[in-house]
Design a protein around this motif. Structure first.
Motif, PDB file in Angstrom:
ATOM      1  N   VAL A 154      51.761 111.675 -26.170  1.00 50.25           N
ATOM      2  CA  VAL A 154      52.249 111.716 -24.783  1.00 50.25           C
ATOM      3  C   VAL A 154      53.421 110.752 -24.603  1.00 50.25           C
ATOM      4  CG1 VAL A 154      51.651 111.139 -22.394  1.00 50.25           C
ATOM      5  CG2 VAL A 154      50.058 112.466 -23.792  1.00 50.25           C
ATOM      6  N   VAL A 155      53.299 109.543 -25.143  1.00 52.34           N
ATOM      7  CA  VAL A 155      54.372 108.551 -25.028  1.00 52.34           C
ATOM      8  C   VAL A 155      55.625 109.031 -25.748  1.00 52.34           C
ATOM      9  CG1 VAL A 155      55.076 106.205 -25.643  1.00 52.34           C
ATOM     10  CG2 VAL A 155      52.793 106.617 -24.734  1.00 52.34           C
ATOM     11  N   GLY A 158      57.208 111.806 -23.771  1.00 56.21           N
ATOM     12  CA  GLY A 158      57.855 111.269 -22.577  1.00 56.21           C
ATOM     13  C   GLY A 158      59.180 110.592 -22.893  1.00 56.21           C
ATOM     14  N   TRP A 161      61.757 113.282 -23.668  1.00 51.76           N
ATOM     15  CA  TRP A 161      62.119 114.040 -22.464  1.00 51.76           C
ATOM     16  C   TRP A 161      63.115 113.277 -21.595  1.00 51.76           C
ATOM     17  CZ3 TRP A 161      60.209 113.047 -17.255  1.00 51.76           C
ATOM     18  CH2 TRP A 161      60.632 114.008 -16.336  1.00 51.76           C
ATOM     19  N   MET A 162      62.945 111.957 -21.502  1.00 50.70           N
ATOM     20  CA  MET A 162      63.814 111.167 -20.628  1.00 50.70           C
ATOM     21  C   MET A 162      64.785 110.301 -21.422  1.00 50.70           C
ATOM     22  SD  MET A 162      60.843 108.497 -19.343  1.00 50.70           S
ATOM     23  CE  MET A 162      61.951 107.528 -18.325  1.00 50.70           C
ATOM     24  N   ALA A 189      58.595 105.426 -14.705  1.00 47.78           N
ATOM     25  CA  ALA A 189      58.063 106.280 -15.770  1.00 47.78           C
ATOM     26  C   ALA A 189      58.043 105.533 -17.099  1.00 47.78           C
ATOM     27  CB  ALA A 189      58.904 107.554 -15.887  1.00 47.78           C
ATOM     28  N   LEU A 193      54.768 104.636 -19.582  1.00 46.64           N
ATOM     29  CA  LEU A 193      54.729 104.900 -21.021  1.00 46.64           C
ATOM     30  C   LEU A 193      54.494 103.611 -21.799  1.00 46.64           C
ATOM     31  CD1 LEU A 193      57.687 107.440 -21.427  1.00 46.64           C
ATOM     32  CD2 LEU A 193      55.240 107.935 -21.263  1.00 46.64           C
TER      33      LEU A 193
END
Length: 286
Positions: A154-155, A158, A161-162, A189, A193
Protein backbone atom coordinates in the motif's frame (compact mmCIF):
# COMPACT_ATOMS: atom_id res chain seq x y z
CA UNK A 1 33.83 -8.91 33.36
CA UNK A 2 33.31 -10.43 29.92
CA UNK A 3 36.31 -11.72 27.97
CA UNK A 4 36.99 -10.99 24.31
CA UNK A 5 36.27 -14.61 23.39
CA UNK A 6 32.93 -14.52 25.18
CA UNK A 7 32.10 -11.19 23.55
CA UNK A 8 32.94 -12.52 20.09
CA UNK A 9 30.89 -15.65 20.77
CA UNK A 10 27.86 -13.56 21.66
CA UNK A 11 28.28 -11.36 18.59
CA UNK A 12 29.06 -14.05 16.03
CA UNK A 13 28.38 -17.74 16.50
CA UNK A 14 27.46 -19.60 13.35
CA UNK A 15 27.03 -23.10 14.74
CA UNK A 16 23.88 -24.78 13.35
CA UNK A 17 23.43 -21.70 11.17
CA UNK A 18 21.52 -23.59 8.47
CA UNK A 19 18.95 -24.86 10.95
CA UNK A 20 18.49 -21.42 12.45
CA UNK A 21 18.13 -19.86 9.01
CA UNK A 22 14.92 -21.80 8.44
CA UNK A 23 13.41 -20.11 11.49
CA UNK A 24 13.75 -16.58 10.13
CA UNK A 25 12.46 -16.90 6.58
CA UNK A 26 9.51 -14.64 7.38
CA UNK A 27 11.81 -12.07 8.97
CA UNK A 28 14.10 -12.11 5.93
CA UNK A 29 11.17 -11.51 3.58
CA UNK A 30 9.76 -8.76 5.80
CA UNK A 31 13.20 -7.19 6.23
CA UNK A 32 13.82 -7.18 2.48
CA UNK A 33 10.47 -5.54 1.77
CA UNK A 34 10.80 -2.96 4.52
CA UNK A 35 14.38 -2.18 3.55
CA UNK A 36 13.32 -1.43 -0.02
CA UNK A 37 10.17 0.54 0.81
CA UNK A 38 11.80 2.27 3.78
CA UNK A 39 14.74 3.34 1.65
CA UNK A 40 12.40 4.73 -0.98
CA UNK A 41 10.20 6.74 1.36
CA UNK A 42 13.33 7.87 3.20
CA UNK A 43 14.31 9.92 0.14
CA UNK A 44 11.24 12.11 0.64
CA UNK A 45 11.82 12.17 4.41
CA UNK A 46 15.24 13.69 3.77
CA UNK A 47 14.01 16.09 1.08
CA UNK A 48 11.24 17.33 3.38
CA UNK A 49 13.58 17.54 6.41
CA UNK A 50 11.40 15.19 8.45
CA UNK A 51 13.91 12.82 10.04
CA UNK A 52 12.80 14.09 13.46
CA UNK A 53 9.19 13.25 12.54
CA UNK A 54 10.11 9.60 11.94
CA UNK A 55 11.34 9.33 15.52
CA UNK A 56 8.24 11.07 16.86
CA UNK A 57 5.93 8.71 14.98
CA UNK A 58 7.88 5.68 16.15
CA UNK A 59 7.36 6.67 19.80
CA UNK A 60 3.56 6.78 19.38
CA UNK A 61 3.74 3.56 17.37
CA UNK A 62 5.58 1.99 20.30
CA UNK A 63 2.88 3.21 22.68
CA UNK A 64 0.17 1.71 20.48
CA UNK A 65 2.00 -1.62 20.23
CA UNK A 66 2.58 -1.70 24.00
CA UNK A 67 -1.12 -1.00 24.61
CA UNK A 68 -2.08 -3.82 22.22
CA UNK A 69 0.31 -6.16 24.03
CA UNK A 70 -1.21 -5.24 27.39
CA UNK A 71 -4.82 -5.71 26.29
CA UNK A 72 -4.17 -8.83 24.25
CA UNK A 73 -5.03 -7.52 20.79
CA UNK A 74 -3.05 -7.55 17.55
CA UNK A 75 0.28 -5.83 18.17
CA UNK A 76 0.71 -4.75 14.55
CA UNK A 77 -2.74 -3.15 14.58
CA UNK A 78 -1.89 -1.29 17.79
CA UNK A 79 1.40 -0.13 16.33
CA UNK A 80 -0.35 1.14 13.20
CA UNK A 81 -3.03 2.94 15.21
CA UNK A 82 -0.45 4.78 17.32
CA UNK A 83 1.65 5.70 14.28
CA UNK A 84 -1.34 7.01 12.33
CA UNK A 85 -2.48 9.17 15.24
CA UNK A 86 0.97 10.75 15.44
CA UNK A 87 1.34 11.11 11.66
CA UNK A 88 -2.05 12.77 11.20
CA UNK A 89 -1.47 15.15 14.12
CA UNK A 90 1.90 16.18 12.72
CA UNK A 91 0.46 16.50 9.22
CA UNK A 92 -2.49 18.65 10.30
CA UNK A 93 -0.83 20.84 12.91
CA UNK A 94 2.75 21.03 11.71
CA UNK A 95 2.55 22.78 8.34
CA UNK A 96 5.57 24.89 9.26
CA UNK A 97 8.90 23.40 10.30
CA UNK A 98 8.93 25.24 13.64
CA UNK A 99 5.39 24.12 14.51
CA UNK A 100 6.16 20.57 13.36
CA UNK A 101 9.26 20.28 15.54
CA UNK A 102 7.36 21.62 18.54
CA UNK A 103 4.58 19.07 18.08
CA UNK A 104 7.06 16.23 17.65
CA UNK A 105 8.97 17.36 20.72
CA UNK A 106 5.74 17.12 22.72
CA UNK A 107 4.62 13.80 21.22
CA UNK A 108 7.92 11.95 21.69
CA UNK A 109 8.18 11.95 25.50
CA UNK A 110 4.42 11.45 25.82
CA UNK A 111 4.46 8.40 23.54
CA UNK A 112 7.56 6.93 25.16
CA UNK A 113 6.19 7.47 28.66
CA UNK A 114 2.84 5.96 27.74
CA UNK A 115 4.54 2.95 26.16
CA UNK A 116 6.71 2.39 29.23
CA UNK A 117 3.60 2.56 31.43
CA UNK A 118 1.82 -0.09 29.35
CA UNK A 119 4.89 -2.34 29.39
CA UNK A 120 5.25 -1.96 33.15
CA UNK A 121 1.64 -3.11 33.55
CA UNK A 122 2.09 -6.03 31.13
CA UNK A 123 2.48 -9.28 33.11
CA UNK A 124 3.89 -11.38 30.25
CA UNK A 125 7.39 -12.28 29.10
CA UNK A 126 10.05 -9.58 29.34
CA UNK A 127 11.30 -10.57 25.88
CA UNK A 128 8.08 -9.23 24.34
CA UNK A 129 8.61 -5.91 26.12
CA UNK A 130 12.23 -5.60 25.06
CA UNK A 131 11.41 -6.60 21.49
CA UNK A 132 9.15 -3.58 20.96
CA UNK A 133 12.11 -1.32 21.65
CA UNK A 134 14.93 -3.20 19.94
CA UNK A 135 13.26 -5.65 17.52
CA UNK A 136 12.98 -9.44 17.52
CA UNK A 137 14.62 -11.65 14.95
CA UNK A 138 12.01 -14.41 14.96
CA UNK A 139 8.97 -12.32 15.85
CA UNK A 140 7.41 -12.31 12.36
CA UNK A 141 4.88 -15.12 12.07
CA UNK A 142 2.70 -15.82 9.02
CA UNK A 143 -0.18 -13.46 9.95
CA UNK A 144 2.27 -10.66 10.73
CA UNK A 145 4.07 -11.23 7.44
CA UNK A 146 0.76 -10.80 5.62
CA UNK A 147 0.17 -7.53 7.49
CA UNK A 148 3.69 -6.28 6.83
CA UNK A 149 3.66 -7.21 3.17
CA UNK A 150 0.19 -5.78 2.55
CA UNK A 151 0.97 -2.47 4.24
CA UNK A 152 4.30 -2.17 2.44
CA UNK A 153 2.54 -2.70 -0.89
CA UNK A 154 0.00 0.00 0.00
CA UNK A 155 2.81 2.43 0.89
CA UNK A 156 4.73 1.63 -2.29
CA UNK A 157 1.61 2.05 -4.44
CA UNK A 158 0.80 5.34 -2.71
CA UNK A 159 4.29 6.69 -3.31
CA UNK A 160 4.22 5.74 -6.99
CA UNK A 161 0.74 7.25 -7.42
CA UNK A 162 1.72 10.62 -5.96
CA UNK A 163 5.36 10.62 -7.04
CA UNK A 164 5.35 13.72 -9.23
CA UNK A 165 3.32 16.06 -6.98
CA UNK A 166 5.14 14.75 -3.91
CA UNK A 167 8.53 15.38 -5.54
CA UNK A 168 7.46 18.88 -6.56
CA UNK A 169 6.09 19.67 -3.11
CA UNK A 170 9.21 18.26 -1.41
CA UNK A 171 11.57 20.42 -3.46
CA UNK A 172 9.63 23.71 -3.30
CA UNK A 173 6.25 23.74 -1.58
CA UNK A 174 5.50 27.42 -2.36
CA UNK A 175 6.07 27.04 -6.09
CA UNK A 176 4.15 23.75 -6.09
CA UNK A 177 1.16 25.44 -4.46
CA UNK A 178 1.34 28.30 -6.99
CA UNK A 179 1.28 25.73 -9.79
CA UNK A 180 -1.90 24.16 -8.45
CA UNK A 181 -0.48 21.19 -6.54
CA UNK A 182 -2.76 20.34 -3.58
CA UNK A 183 0.11 20.64 -1.13
CA UNK A 184 -2.05 20.22 1.97
CA UNK A 185 -3.46 16.93 0.73
CA UNK A 186 -0.06 15.74 -0.52
CA UNK A 187 1.58 16.48 2.83
CA UNK A 188 -1.14 14.71 4.81
CA UNK A 189 -1.16 11.71 2.47
CA UNK A 190 2.60 11.43 2.77
CA UNK A 191 2.39 11.53 6.56
CA UNK A 192 -0.14 8.70 6.52
CA UNK A 193 2.16 6.60 4.31
CA UNK A 194 5.08 7.44 6.57
CA UNK A 195 3.08 6.43 9.64
CA UNK A 196 2.22 3.07 8.08
CA UNK A 197 5.80 2.18 7.17
CA UNK A 198 7.11 3.35 10.56
CA UNK A 199 4.57 1.14 12.30
CA UNK A 200 5.61 -2.00 10.46
CA UNK A 201 9.31 -1.16 10.75
CA UNK A 202 8.93 -1.09 14.52
CA UNK A 203 8.08 -4.81 14.36
CA UNK A 204 11.48 -5.58 12.79
CA UNK A 205 14.01 -3.16 14.26
CA UNK A 206 12.16 -1.75 17.26
CA UNK A 207 10.90 1.72 18.07
CA UNK A 208 14.17 3.23 19.24
CA UNK A 209 16.23 2.56 16.12
CA UNK A 210 13.74 2.77 13.27
CA UNK A 211 15.72 5.67 11.78
CA UNK A 212 18.30 3.15 10.59
CA UNK A 213 15.88 1.92 7.91
CA UNK A 214 13.94 5.08 7.11
CA UNK A 215 16.62 7.78 7.20
CA UNK A 216 20.18 6.46 7.02
CA UNK A 217 19.95 4.64 3.65
CA UNK A 218 18.50 7.73 1.96
CA UNK A 219 21.04 9.98 3.66
CA UNK A 220 23.82 7.75 2.30
CA UNK A 221 22.33 7.80 -1.20
CA UNK A 222 22.16 11.59 -1.18
CA UNK A 223 25.86 11.69 -0.34
CA UNK A 224 26.65 9.78 -3.53
CA UNK A 225 24.27 11.33 -6.02
CA UNK A 226 21.79 14.10 -6.73
CA UNK A 227 20.14 12.25 -9.60
CA UNK A 228 16.35 11.80 -9.28
CA UNK A 229 16.86 8.26 -10.61
CA UNK A 230 19.95 7.10 -8.73
CA UNK A 231 19.08 8.45 -5.30
CA UNK A 232 15.92 6.29 -4.89
CA UNK A 233 17.67 3.26 -6.41
CA UNK A 234 20.68 3.57 -4.10
CA UNK A 235 18.47 4.21 -1.07
CA UNK A 236 16.48 1.04 -1.74
CA UNK A 237 19.65 -1.01 -2.22
CA UNK A 238 21.18 0.36 0.99
CA UNK A 239 17.97 -0.30 2.93
CA UNK A 240 17.78 -3.86 1.59
CA UNK A 241 21.42 -4.62 2.46
CA UNK A 242 21.04 -3.12 5.95
CA UNK A 243 17.87 -5.03 6.83
CA UNK A 244 18.70 -8.41 5.31
CA UNK A 245 22.39 -8.26 6.25
CA UNK A 246 21.49 -7.33 9.82
CA UNK A 247 19.10 -10.26 10.14
CA UNK A 248 21.64 -12.72 8.73
CA UNK A 249 24.34 -11.49 11.11
CA UNK A 250 22.03 -11.39 14.13
CA UNK A 251 21.12 -15.00 13.51
CA UNK A 252 24.67 -15.97 14.45
CA UNK A 253 24.66 -14.06 17.72
CA UNK A 254 22.68 -13.88 20.93
CA UNK A 255 21.93 -10.16 20.76
CA UNK A 256 18.89 -8.24 19.48
CA UNK A 257 18.69 -7.62 15.77
CA UNK A 258 18.82 -3.83 15.89
CA UNK A 259 22.57 -3.37 16.64
CA UNK A 260 23.46 -5.36 13.52
CA UNK A 261 21.09 -3.42 11.25
CA UNK A 262 22.16 -0.06 12.62
CA UNK A 263 25.86 -0.93 12.35
CA UNK A 264 25.54 -1.99 8.70
CA UNK A 265 23.42 1.06 7.93
CA UNK A 266 25.89 3.43 9.60
CA UNK A 267 28.86 1.78 7.87
CA UNK A 268 27.18 2.28 4.49
CA UNK A 269 26.56 5.92 5.34
CA UNK A 270 30.15 6.43 6.48
CA UNK A 271 31.55 4.87 3.29
CA UNK A 272 29.12 6.89 1.16
CA UNK A 273 30.13 10.09 2.91
CA UNK A 274 33.82 9.40 2.33
CA UNK A 275 33.19 8.50 -1.31
CA UNK A 276 31.07 11.62 -1.70
CA UNK A 277 33.92 13.77 -0.50
CA UNK A 278 36.32 12.15 -2.97
CA UNK A 279 33.98 12.37 -5.96
CA UNK A 280 32.47 15.76 -5.23
CA UNK A 281 34.25 17.40 -8.12
CA UNK A 282 34.33 14.36 -10.39
CA UNK A 283 31.64 13.14 -12.83
CA UNK A 284 29.79 10.06 -11.70
CA UNK A 285 26.29 9.17 -10.66
CA UNK A 286 25.51 12.86 -10.35
Amino acid sequence: MISLDDLWGRLFNFENYGELLALVQNSLIAGAILGIVGGLIGVFVMQRDMAFAVHGISELSFAGAAAALLFGVNVVAGSIAGALVAAIMIGLLGSRARDRNSIIGVLMPFGLGLGILFLALYPGRSGNKFGLLTGQIISVDDPQLVWLTGISIVVLAGLLWMWRPLSFDSLDADVAAARGVPTRFVSLAFMVLLGLIVAVSVQIIGALLVLALLVTPAAAALRLSASPLWVPVLAMVFGFVSAVGGILLALGGSLPISPYITTISFTIYLVARLMGLRTKTRPGLR
